[in-house]
Design a protein around this motif. Structure first.
Motif, PDB file in Angstrom:
ATOM      1  N   MET A  95       0.833  -1.188   0.000  1.00 22.13           N
ATOM      2  CA  MET A  95       0.000   0.000   0.000  1.00 22.13           C
ATOM      3  C   MET A  95       0.872   1.243   0.000  1.00 22.13           C
ATOM      4  N   GLY A  96       0.413   2.267  -0.757  1.00 22.18           N
ATOM      5  CA  GLY A  96       1.140   3.524  -0.792  1.00 22.18           C
ATOM      6  C   GLY A  96       0.804   4.343   0.437  1.00 22.18           C
ATOM      7  N   ARG A  97       0.727   5.634   0.286  1.00 27.89           N
ATOM      8  CA  ARG A  97       0.437   6.498   1.429  1.00 27.89           C
ATOM      9  C   ARG A  97      -1.039   6.492   1.777  1.00 27.89           C
ATOM     10  N   GLY A  98      -1.827   5.767   1.033  1.00 27.06           N
ATOM     11  CA  GLY A  98      -3.231   5.607   1.384  1.00 27.06           C
ATOM     12  C   GLY A  98      -4.157   6.686   0.893  1.00 27.06           C
ATOM     13  N   VAL A  99      -3.657   7.606   0.039  1.00 25.49           N
ATOM     14  CA  VAL A  99      -4.516   8.638  -0.539  1.00 25.49           C
ATOM     15  C   VAL A  99      -4.321   8.641  -2.050  1.00 25.49           C
ATOM     16  N   GLY A 100      -5.416   8.701  -2.785  1.00 23.91           N
ATOM     17  CA  GLY A 100      -5.335   8.783  -4.239  1.00 23.91           C
ATOM     18  C   GLY A 100      -6.274   9.858  -4.760  1.00 23.91           C
ATOM     19  N   ILE A 101      -5.816  10.599  -5.768  1.00 21.62           N
ATOM     20  CA  ILE A 101      -6.654  11.630  -6.410  1.00 21.62           C
ATOM     21  C   ILE A 101      -6.631  11.376  -7.905  1.00 21.62           C
ATOM     22  N   ALA A 102      -7.798  11.369  -8.519  1.00 23.99           N
ATOM     23  CA  ALA A 102      -7.889  11.139  -9.967  1.00 23.99           C
ATOM     24  C   ALA A 102      -9.074  11.914 -10.525  1.00 23.99           C
ATOM     25  N   SER A 103      -9.070  12.126 -11.844  1.00 26.68           N
ATOM     26  CA  SER A 103     -10.203  12.806 -12.467  1.00 26.68           C
ATOM     27  C   SER A 103     -10.548  12.138 -13.794  1.00 26.68           C
ATOM     28  N   ALA A 104     -11.741  12.412 -14.273  1.00 24.86           N
ATOM     29  CA  ALA A 104     -12.208  11.895 -15.571  1.00 24.86           C
ATOM     30  C   ALA A 104     -13.124  12.951 -16.182  1.00 24.86           C
ATOM     31  N   CYS A 105     -13.297  12.862 -17.509  1.00 24.23           N
ATOM     32  CA  CYS A 105     -14.088  13.896 -18.191  1.00 24.23           C
ATOM     33  C   CYS A 105     -15.526  13.446 -18.454  1.00 24.23           C
ATOM     34  N   ALA A 106     -16.361  14.409 -18.751  1.00 28.38           N
ATOM     35  CA  ALA A 106     -17.747  14.144 -19.161  1.00 28.38           C
ATOM     36  C   ALA A 106     -17.743  13.543 -20.559  1.00 28.38           C
ATOM     37  N   SER A 107     -18.911  13.123 -21.006  1.00 25.42           N
ATOM     38  CA  SER A 107     -19.020  12.738 -22.417  1.00 25.42           C
ATOM     39  C   SER A 107     -20.380  13.150 -22.948  1.00 25.42           C
ATOM     40  N   ALA A 108     -20.457  13.280 -24.277  1.00 27.60           N
ATOM     41  CA  ALA A 108     -21.712  13.626 -24.947  1.00 27.60           C
ATOM     42  C   ALA A 108     -22.080  12.498 -25.895  1.00 27.60           C
ATOM     43  N   THR A 109     -23.356  12.300 -26.076  1.00 34.00           N
ATOM     44  CA  THR A 109     -23.864  11.185 -26.871  1.00 34.00           C
ATOM     45  C   THR A 109     -23.781  11.460 -28.364  1.00 34.00           C
ATOM     46  N   VAL A 110     -23.330  10.444 -29.096  1.00 33.34           N
ATOM     47  CA  VAL A 110     -23.486  10.423 -30.553  1.00 33.34           C
ATOM     48  C   VAL A 110     -24.640   9.481 -30.900  1.00 33.34           C
ATOM     49  N   VAL A 111     -24.618   8.276 -30.324  1.00 32.38           N
ATOM     50  CA  VAL A 111     -25.739   7.332 -30.446  1.00 32.38           C
ATOM     51  C   VAL A 111     -26.033   6.793 -29.049  1.00 32.38           C
ATOM     52  N   ASN A 112     -27.261   6.988 -28.581  1.00 34.28           N
ATOM     53  CA  ASN A 112     -27.655   6.479 -27.269  1.00 34.28           C
ATOM     54  C   ASN A 112     -27.928   4.977 -27.375  1.00 34.28           C
ATOM     55  N   ALA A 113     -27.323   4.201 -26.466  1.00 32.12           N
ATOM     56  CA  ALA A 113     -27.377   2.740 -26.569  1.00 32.12           C
ATOM     57  C   ALA A 113     -28.629   2.100 -25.976  1.00 32.12           C
ATOM     58  N   ALA A 173      -4.626   5.100  -4.411  1.00 30.62           N
ATOM     59  CA  ALA A 173      -4.473   5.076  -2.951  1.00 30.62           C
ATOM     60  C   ALA A 173      -3.842   3.771  -2.486  1.00 30.62           C
ATOM     61  N   CYS A 174      -4.087   2.715  -3.252  1.00 27.39           N
ATOM     62  CA  CYS A 174      -3.530   1.391  -2.934  1.00 27.39           C
ATOM     63  C   CYS A 174      -2.180   1.162  -3.620  1.00 27.39           C
ATOM     64  N   ASP A 175      -1.655   2.223  -4.260  1.00 30.65           N
ATOM     65  CA  ASP A 175      -0.362   2.158  -4.946  1.00 30.65           C
ATOM     66  C   ASP A 175      -0.363   1.142  -6.088  1.00 30.65           C
ATOM     67  N   GLN A 176      -1.493   1.080  -6.799  1.00 32.40           N
ATOM     68  CA  GLN A 176      -1.639   0.130  -7.917  1.00 32.40           C
ATOM     69  C   GLN A 176      -1.969   0.891  -9.204  1.00 32.40           C
ATOM     70  N   ARG A 177      -1.516   0.336 -10.335  1.00 30.33           N
ATOM     71  CA  ARG A 177      -1.846   0.929 -11.645  1.00 30.33           C
ATOM     72  C   ARG A 177      -2.665  -0.089 -12.433  1.00 30.33           C
ATOM     73  N   PRO A 178      -3.968   0.117 -12.532  1.00 31.75           N
ATOM     74  CA  PRO A 178      -4.821  -0.866 -13.211  1.00 31.75           C
ATOM     75  C   PRO A 178      -4.761  -0.720 -14.726  1.00 31.75           C
ATOM     76  N   LYS A 179      -5.183  -1.770 -15.429  1.00 34.39           N
ATOM     77  CA  LYS A 179      -5.362  -1.667 -16.880  1.00 34.39           C
ATOM     78  C   LYS A 179      -6.663  -0.908 -17.155  1.00 34.39           C
ATOM     79  N   PRO A 180      -6.719  -0.192 -18.302  1.00 35.07           N
ATOM     80  CA  PRO A 180      -7.952   0.541 -18.632  1.00 35.07           C
ATOM     81  C   PRO A 180      -9.203  -0.341 -18.585  1.00 35.07           C
ATOM     82  N   GLU A 181      -9.090  -1.574 -19.129  1.00 26.99           N
ATOM     83  CA  GLU A 181     -10.270  -2.472 -19.156  1.00 26.99           C
ATOM     84  C   GLU A 181     -10.764  -2.770 -17.748  1.00 26.99           C
ATOM     85  N   GLN A 182      -9.811  -2.855 -16.807  1.00 27.25           N
ATOM     86  CA  GLN A 182     -10.161  -3.143 -15.413  1.00 27.25           C
ATOM     87  C   GLN A 182     -10.957  -1.984 -14.814  1.00 27.25           C
ATOM     88  N   VAL A 183     -10.507  -0.763 -15.084  1.00 33.24           N
ATOM     89  CA  VAL A 183     -11.202   0.431 -14.569  1.00 33.24           C
ATOM     90  C   VAL A 183     -12.626   0.481 -15.123  1.00 33.24           C
TER      91      VAL A 183
END
Length: 290
Positions: free
Chosen positions: A1-19, A110-120
């Motif tokens: 485990m790292g220092r036990g704190v993680g900060i991350a961000s992600a963006c919004a998205s807009a629809t082209v075709v609603n599923a 926060a857990c000092d891990q780097r996941p694969k995109p598919e996992q996220v």
């Protein structure tokens, strides 16, 4: 485990075709962001807060943290998770998918891990199903939020069929009405009558006719769900490259060259609500600190 704190961000998205109608979708990232801060604690309790949105449930973000900790075999830990967002909630700009991406990434950090995109994406989608905030899993929204740029997906098979670039010089204008509209209230059964039309719009997107797809998809869903399609038509008449309902609404997105924005904004002032001016997101989710 790292220092036990993680900060991350992600963006919004807009629809082209609603599923929702046909199980297949398309979306592109929009440069409005949600940030998540996760601090690990001892004892297994997970508590979440959506800062500035006291009426919104933190259930989704708490589930995201729990699923990451389970995934890493760290169930004995708890966490405090907080999100802050520029993305209006429950108007069709993928606030849930973006929050899930940001929280999952921040928890791994926060857990000092780097996941694969598919996992996220997988953990975010499973969490959204558990929280009851999605109908199809919203892979299109989640992938556009995670990667930035555009994606075309088969949500039911959880496959990204194609990725596409969006011209960064374009401007994204968003009209946000004063009413929220929760995706979970809509079922594919309600939209059976537009199933075939949406399938053909999805094929159009796969052929590269992204902006035409966005406009037609918006007209189909606005009519089916009882939103006013005239706001999108007004933007097109003022020179927008594309305009249409995003998600199940209630927001409408217009994509335009910079010199058309003033005319679109002037026309949209006839409708109640607020207007946001932003741009396509080239960068998606990112870790911002540990």
């Amino acid at each position: 485990m790292g220092r036990g704190v993680g900060i991350a961000s992600a963006c919004a998205s807009a629809t082209v075709v609603n599923a929702i109608a046909a199980g297949k979708g398309a979306a592109f990232g929009v440069d409005l962001r949600v940030q998540a801060r996760v601090r690990l604690t001892k004892g297994g309790k997970i508590s979440g807060r959506i800062l500035g949105q006291r009426k919104e449930s933190p259930r989704l973000i708490e589930i995201c943290v729990r699923r990451v900790l389970e995934n890493l075999g760290m169930k004995k830990y708890g966490a405090v998770v907080e999100t802050t967002s520029e993305i209006p909630i429950a108007v069709g700009l993928s606030s849930s998918s973006a929050a899930a991406n940001a929280v999952v990434l921040a928890t791994f950090a926060a857990c000092d891990q780097r996941p694969k995109p598919e996992q996220v994406l997988e953990i975010g989608i499973e969490s959204a199903f558990e929280a009851g905030v999605t109908v199809t899993g919203a892979l299109d929204d989640a992938a556009a939020s995670f990667y930035g740029g555009g994606v075309i997906t088969d949500n039911l098979k959880r496959k990204i069929l194609k990725r596409f670039k969006v011209d960064p010089r374009l401007v994204v204008v968003v009209h946000v009405p004063p009413v929220k509209f929760y995706t979970s209230k809509v079922s594919p059964e309600d939209l059976r009558h537009i199933y075939r039309a949406v399938q053909s719009v999805h094929r159009m997107a796969l052929r590269g006719e992204i902006w035409k797809s966005l406009t037609i998809n918006g007209l189909l869903y606005s009519t089916a769900l009882g939103h006013d399609p005239m706001i999108a038509i007004e933007a097109i008449s003022k020179g927008a490259v594309a305009a249409g309902l995003t998600g199940t609404g209630s927001a409408t997105v217009a994509v335009a060259e910079p010199d058309k924005v003033v005319d679109i904004v002037k026309a949209w002032r006839a409708w109640r609500g607020r207007i946001l001016i932003t741009k396509p997101a080239i960068e998606g989710a990112r870790v911002e600190g540990v």
